[in-house]
Design a protein around this motif. Structure first.
Motif, PDB file in Angstrom:
ATOM      1  N   LYS A  28     -41.790  33.542  34.044  1.00  0.00           N
ATOM      2  CA  LYS A  28     -43.117  32.926  34.604  1.00  0.00           C
ATOM      3  C   LYS A  28     -43.912  33.941  34.942  1.00  0.00           C
ATOM      4  CE  LYS A  28     -41.051  28.714  35.088  1.00  0.00           C
ATOM      5  NZ  LYS A  28     -41.509  27.650  34.299  1.00  0.00           N
ATOM      6  N   VAL A  81     -42.740  37.233  36.659  1.00  0.00           N
ATOM      7  CA  VAL A  81     -41.711  36.919  37.170  1.00  0.00           C
ATOM      8  C   VAL A  81     -40.574  36.254  36.716  1.00  0.00           C
ATOM      9  CG1 VAL A  81     -42.944  37.154  39.568  1.00  0.00           C
ATOM     10  CG2 VAL A  81     -42.794  35.001  38.489  1.00  0.00           C
ATOM     11  N   LYS A  82     -39.476  36.014  37.292  1.00  0.00           N
ATOM     12  CA  LYS A  82     -38.432  35.002  36.777  1.00  0.00           C
ATOM     13  C   LYS A  82     -37.940  34.219  37.805  1.00  0.00           C
ATOM     14  CE  LYS A  82     -36.986  38.155  33.163  1.00  0.00           C
ATOM     15  NZ  LYS A  82     -35.804  38.494  32.253  1.00  0.00           N
ATOM     16  N   GLY A  83     -37.514  33.070  37.612  1.00  0.00           N
ATOM     17  CA  GLY A  83     -37.124  32.075  38.438  1.00  0.00           C
ATOM     18  C   GLY A  83     -36.731  30.864  37.662  1.00  0.00           C
ATOM     19  N   PHE A  84     -36.447  30.026  38.604  1.00  0.00           N
ATOM     20  CA  PHE A  84     -36.257  28.579  38.121  1.00  0.00           C
ATOM     21  C   PHE A  84     -36.403  27.677  39.640  1.00  0.00           C
ATOM     22  CE2 PHE A  84     -31.999  29.849  39.900  1.00  0.00           C
ATOM     23  CZ  PHE A  84     -31.461  28.640  40.565  1.00  0.00           C
ATOM     24  N   GLY A  85     -36.467  26.303  39.001  1.00  0.00           N
ATOM     25  CA  GLY A  85     -36.440  25.156  39.831  1.00  0.00           C
ATOM     26  C   GLY A  85     -35.864  23.871  39.202  1.00  0.00           C
ATOM     27  N   ASP A 115     -30.475  31.726  33.314  1.00  0.00           N
ATOM     28  CA  ASP A 115     -30.444  30.757  34.611  1.00  0.00           C
ATOM     29  C   ASP A 115     -32.093  31.001  34.884  1.00  0.00           C
ATOM     30  OD1 ASP A 115     -28.210  29.915  34.990  1.00  0.00           O
ATOM     31  OD2 ASP A 115     -27.349  31.761  35.751  1.00  0.00           O
ATOM     32  N   PHE A 116     -32.604  32.378  34.781  1.00  0.00           N
ATOM     33  CA  PHE A 116     -33.908  32.654  35.305  1.00  0.00           C
ATOM     34  C   PHE A 116     -34.789  32.670  34.241  1.00  0.00           C
ATOM     35  CE2 PHE A 116     -31.241  34.097  38.647  1.00  0.00           C
ATOM     36  CZ  PHE A 116     -31.936  33.766  39.709  1.00  0.00           C
ATOM     37  N   LYS A 150     -33.992  24.459  35.765  1.00  0.00           N
ATOM     38  CA  LYS A 150     -32.658  24.646  36.034  1.00  0.00           C
ATOM     39  C   LYS A 150     -32.124  25.933  34.609  1.00  0.00           C
ATOM     40  CE  LYS A 150     -30.883  22.281  39.374  1.00  0.00           C
ATOM     41  NZ  LYS A 150     -32.010  22.002  40.332  1.00  0.00           N
ATOM     42  N   GLY A 151     -33.081  26.469  34.172  1.00  0.00           N
ATOM     43  CA  GLY A 151     -32.696  27.212  33.043  1.00  0.00           C
ATOM     44  C   GLY A 151     -32.623  26.582  31.555  1.00  0.00           C
ATOM     45  N   LYS A 154     -46.949  34.747  38.030  1.00  0.00           N
ATOM     46  CA  LYS A 154     -47.176  34.412  39.482  1.00  0.00           C
ATOM     47  C   LYS A 154     -48.588  35.060  39.631  1.00  0.00           C
ATOM     48  CE  LYS A 154     -45.926  36.714  43.299  1.00  0.00           C
ATOM     49  NZ  LYS A 154     -45.092  37.347  44.472  1.00  0.00           N
ATOM     50  N   VAL A 172     -47.336  29.672  40.329  1.00  0.00           N
ATOM     51  CA  VAL A 172     -46.414  29.956  39.455  1.00  0.00           C
ATOM     52  C   VAL A 172     -46.419  29.397  38.259  1.00  0.00           C
ATOM     53  CG1 VAL A 172     -43.941  30.636  38.836  1.00  0.00           C
ATOM     54  CG2 VAL A 172     -44.863  30.767  41.354  1.00  0.00           C
TER      55      VAL A 172
END
Length: 112
Positions: A58, A33-37, A54-55, A40-41, A60, A7
């Motif tokens: 990214k 894709v969308k996400g966070f780790g 928030d998301f 944290k946005g 993948k 990612v």
């Protein structure tokens, strides 16, 4: 055989693709894709109102490789995708039980 899933930040896609081609990877699958780790946005301003995203977007990447290519593929992704900042992404390596090329019926390493 292994599945390498990474990612990464979207603007690093071309760099990673070129780095993987240099180490002999024949093909990759890329998905938006969308996400966070830990990142944290972030907050954005839209029409004078501040809101939290928030998301984060990214990419993948999924790459199926034979066992002896794994280290070179992981290293290539790390070098090409790294910026040294939070949010560079992650790399996951997992085992592949079987691979079949649909057109020819080739199995496992021959199908890659």
């Amino acid at each position: 055989m292994k599945m390498v899933m990474a990612v990464v930040k979207p603007f690093k896609l071309d760099d990673v693709r070129e780095a993987l081609a240099e180490v002999g990877v024949a093909g990759i699958t890329a998905t938006e894709v969308k996400g966070f780790g830990r990142q944290k946005g972030h907050t954005e301003l839209y029409r004078g109102a501040e809101y939290v995203v928030d998301f984060l977007p990214k990419i993948k990447l999924e790459v199926a490789v034979v066992d002896d290519q794994v280290d070179a593929v992981v290293e290539a992704i790390m070098k090409a995708a790294g910026t040294g900042k939070v949010g560079d992404g992650k790399i996951f390596v997992s085992s592949l039980e079987r691979v079949v090329r649909i057109r020819t019926g080739e199995l496992d390493g021959d199908a890659l």
